[in-house]
Design a protein around this motif. Structure first.
Motif, PDB file in Angstrom:
ATOM      1  N   VAL A 246      12.585  -0.993   3.364  1.00  0.00           N
ATOM      2  CA  VAL A 246      11.299  -0.822   2.699  1.00  0.00           C
ATOM      3  C   VAL A 246      10.221  -0.342   3.671  1.00  0.00           C
ATOM      4  O   VAL A 246       9.272   0.343   3.270  1.00  0.00           O
ATOM      5  CB  VAL A 246      10.878  -2.133   1.988  1.00  0.00           C
ATOM      6  N   ALA A 247      10.375  -0.616   4.962  1.00  0.00           N
ATOM      7  CA  ALA A 247       9.422  -0.113   5.952  1.00  0.00           C
ATOM      8  C   ALA A 247       9.532   1.401   6.102  1.00  0.00           C
ATOM      9  O   ALA A 247       8.526   2.087   6.346  1.00  0.00           O
ATOM     10  CB  ALA A 247       9.656  -0.798   7.302  1.00  0.00           C
ATOM     11  N   ASP A 248      10.744   1.942   5.954  1.00  0.00           N
ATOM     12  CA  ASP A 248      10.911   3.397   5.954  1.00  0.00           C
ATOM     13  C   ASP A 248      10.307   4.004   4.693  1.00  0.00           C
ATOM     14  O   ASP A 248       9.666   5.063   4.750  1.00  0.00           O
ATOM     15  CB  ASP A 248      12.400   3.758   6.047  1.00  0.00           C
ATOM     16  N   LEU A 249      10.505   3.352   3.557  1.00  0.00           N
ATOM     17  CA  LEU A 249       9.884   3.830   2.322  1.00  0.00           C
ATOM     18  C   LEU A 249       8.368   3.844   2.463  1.00  0.00           C
ATOM     19  O   LEU A 249       7.703   4.789   2.027  1.00  0.00           O
ATOM     20  CB  LEU A 249      10.293   2.942   1.141  1.00  0.00           C
ATOM     21  N   TYR A 250       7.820   2.808   3.087  1.00  0.00           N
ATOM     22  CA  TYR A 250       6.369   2.750   3.273  1.00  0.00           C
ATOM     23  C   TYR A 250       5.858   3.979   4.020  1.00  0.00           C
ATOM     24  O   TYR A 250       4.823   4.557   3.655  1.00  0.00           O
ATOM     25  CB  TYR A 250       5.949   1.488   4.033  1.00  0.00           C
ATOM     26  N   ARG A 251       6.568   4.413   5.052  1.00  0.00           N
ATOM     27  CA  ARG A 251       6.116   5.576   5.822  1.00  0.00           C
ATOM     28  C   ARG A 251       6.032   6.814   4.941  1.00  0.00           C
ATOM     29  O   ARG A 251       5.116   7.636   5.101  1.00  0.00           O
ATOM     30  CB  ARG A 251       7.049   5.836   7.010  1.00  0.00           C
ATOM     31  N   LEU A 252       6.957   6.955   3.997  1.00  0.00           N
ATOM     32  CA  LEU A 252       6.912   8.089   3.074  1.00  0.00           C
ATOM     33  C   LEU A 252       5.738   7.969   2.111  1.00  0.00           C
ATOM     34  O   LEU A 252       4.991   8.937   1.891  1.00  0.00           O
ATOM     35  CB  LEU A 252       8.232   8.181   2.291  1.00  0.00           C
ATOM     36  N   ILE A 253       5.556   6.789   1.534  1.00  0.00           N
ATOM     37  CA  ILE A 253       4.456   6.579   0.583  1.00  0.00           C
ATOM     38  C   ILE A 253       3.106   6.756   1.278  1.00  0.00           C
ATOM     39  O   ILE A 253       2.166   7.324   0.714  1.00  0.00           O
ATOM     40  CB  ILE A 253       4.557   5.185  -0.077  1.00  0.00           C
ATOM     41  N   ASP A 254       2.994   6.284   2.495  1.00  0.00           N
ATOM     42  CA  ASP A 254       1.773   6.448   3.292  1.00  0.00           C
ATOM     43  C   ASP A 254       1.443   7.930   3.442  1.00  0.00           C
ATOM     44  O   ASP A 254       0.301   8.361   3.235  1.00  0.00           O
ATOM     45  CB  ASP A 254       1.977   5.785   4.658  1.00  0.00           C
ATOM     46  N   TRP A 255       2.448   8.731   3.767  1.00  0.00           N
ATOM     47  CA  TRP A 255       2.243  10.175   3.922  1.00  0.00           C
ATOM     48  C   TRP A 255       1.817  10.789   2.594  1.00  0.00           C
ATOM     49  O   TRP A 255       0.872  11.593   2.537  1.00  0.00           O
ATOM     50  CB  TRP A 255       3.535  10.835   4.427  1.00  0.00           C
ATOM     51  N   GLN A 256       2.487  10.433   1.518  1.00  0.00           N
ATOM     52  CA  GLN A 256       2.169  11.007   0.212  1.00  0.00           C
ATOM     53  C   GLN A 256       0.766  10.614  -0.247  1.00  0.00           C
ATOM     54  O   GLN A 256       0.047  11.424  -0.856  1.00  0.00           O
ATOM     55  CB  GLN A 256       3.207  10.561  -0.821  1.00  0.00           C
ATOM     56  N   LEU A 257       0.391   9.394   0.053  1.00  0.00           N
ATOM     57  CA  LEU A 257      -0.932   8.898  -0.323  1.00  0.00           C
ATOM     58  C   LEU A 257      -2.036   9.774   0.261  1.00  0.00           C
ATOM     59  O   LEU A 257      -3.067  10.013  -0.388  1.00  0.00           O
ATOM     60  CB  LEU A 257      -1.075   7.458   0.179  1.00  0.00           C
ATOM     61  N   HIS A 258      -1.807  10.265   1.460  1.00  0.00           N
ATOM     62  CA  HIS A 258      -2.835  11.032   2.162  1.00  0.00           C
ATOM     63  C   HIS A 258      -2.587  12.535   2.146  1.00  0.00           C
ATOM     64  O   HIS A 258      -3.397  13.304   2.681  1.00  0.00           O
ATOM     65  CB  HIS A 258      -2.937  10.526   3.607  1.00  0.00           C
TER      66      HIS A 258
END
Length: 353
Positions: A246-258
């Protein structure tokens, strides 16, 4: 930035909320959840103590969105996540949550012109087509080959252009139906959206069950020394999946968010890939090494409903568009979950044992 995370007290939703608040303390984050999943109540305190706003509500009820403030982005992480949901009874809760609930989320996002990040699933790909793919049987796992009867699949895994004709489970169907509606909102209402077809997501604070969260279940059974089973495909435990921390997923969502405009309208597969994949047999060995415990594992040759032999995510498109690739391998995932069990065993025992 103001963000609404639906399913915000669930495993994925709370993990994303906590990571976002930790990295962006000034962001205002709202987590909407109905607490149906056993163990999700534990996450309310975890998110609240960081200043994240927990809202008890249900995405099936459009009235529950009325009390929410305007936000910049919606992360739709709510779902009835079981691949077996609706197969042994009425599918009403599944459809009302995973399809009509998503429509309520879309209408809320549209009202505030918010960006929309959707967590879909690899289960949108049809079971029978996956089961007819060419594979080799190695010593400890099944492996995909490059020579395949359909497009969108190679030894790297399954890509976004894999055929969608056929049955996929009621769970997968509700997520695919939501994807189609999201694309309509993107095209005709101008809503900025991205769809992530996630593989098996796992990590600490997942309340694993047989039908959803198998990685945590496998480690927990070793931790408390209870029996497991290799079901299907000859009972050898060679069925193989890729695992996404889930920490790897977070990095993707963080990028998409911005950077949502850079992937606006896209559908992206996101999973562990070959680099973070394991068979049940291989996972058992790692669990034995990490926990120091060996447990009985029965072998049942008969394959169960909605099971698949082999699924690996081809991350080529998401990596090309965003630069993202998973970094955490299977062994580290097991170590992280085992440490979490060790630190919280009193609280988790009634839920996971």
């Amino acid at each position: 930035m103001k963000i609404l995370i639906t399913g915000g007290a669930g495993f994925v939703g709370s993990s994303l909320a906590i990571a976002l608040k930790t990295n962006y303390p000034s962001y205002e984050i709202y987590c909407l959840d109905n607490l149906k999943r056993k163990g999700s109540e534990l996450n309310v305190a975890r998110i609240s103590q960081l200043g994240i706003h927990y809202v008890h509500g249900d995405i099936r009820n459009k009235e529950d969105f009325d009390s929410l403030p305007a936000v910049d982005t919606v992360i739709e992480a709510s779902a009835e996540p079981s691949v077996l949901a609706g197969l042994d009874g009425t599918p009403d809760y599944l459809i009302n949550t995973n399809l009509f609930g998503t429509v309520n989320c879309l209408n809320y996002a549209l009202k505030h012109r918010a960006g929309f990040i959707f967590l879909s699933t690899s289960r949108v790909y049809p079971i029978k087509t996956i089961e007819t793919l060419n594979f080799t049987e190695a010593e400890t796992r099944f492996e995909l080959t490059d020579d395949q009867p359909v497009k969108g699949v190679s030894s790297k895994g399954i890509a976004e252009d894999f055929p969608l004709d056929g049955a996929r489970s009621l769970y997968g169907t509700t997520k695919l139906a939501s994807e189609l509606i999201i694309q309509e909102y993107n095209e005709f209402y101008g809503l900025k959206t991205v769809i992530n077809r996630c593989g098996v997501i796992t990590g600490p604070w997942q309340m694993g069950k047989v039908d959803q969260g198998v990685m945590v279940l496998w480690i927990a059974k070793h931790y408390w020394q209870q029996q497991l089973g290799y079901f299907g495909y000859g009972g050898t435990g060679k069925q193989t999946r890729d695992m996404l921390h889930v920490a790897d997923l977070y990095r993707l969502i963080d990028w998409q968010l911005h950077n949502l405009e850079k992937v606006n309208g896209e559908i992206l597969n996101a999973g562990g890939g070959n680099e973070s994949s394991t068979s049940l047999q291989e996972l058992t060995k790692i669990c034995q090494e990490v926990t120091g415990k060996t447990i009985p594992i029965k072998q049942v040759a008969e394959t169960r409903t909605a099971d698949i032999r082999l699924y690996i995510t081809d991350n080529s498109k998401v990596t090309r568009l965003t630069g993202w690739a998973p970094q955490i391998g299977v062994r580290q995932i097991v170590e992280d979950i085992a440490e979490w069990l060790d630190q919280n065993h009193v609280t988790l025992e009634p839920i996971l044992k």
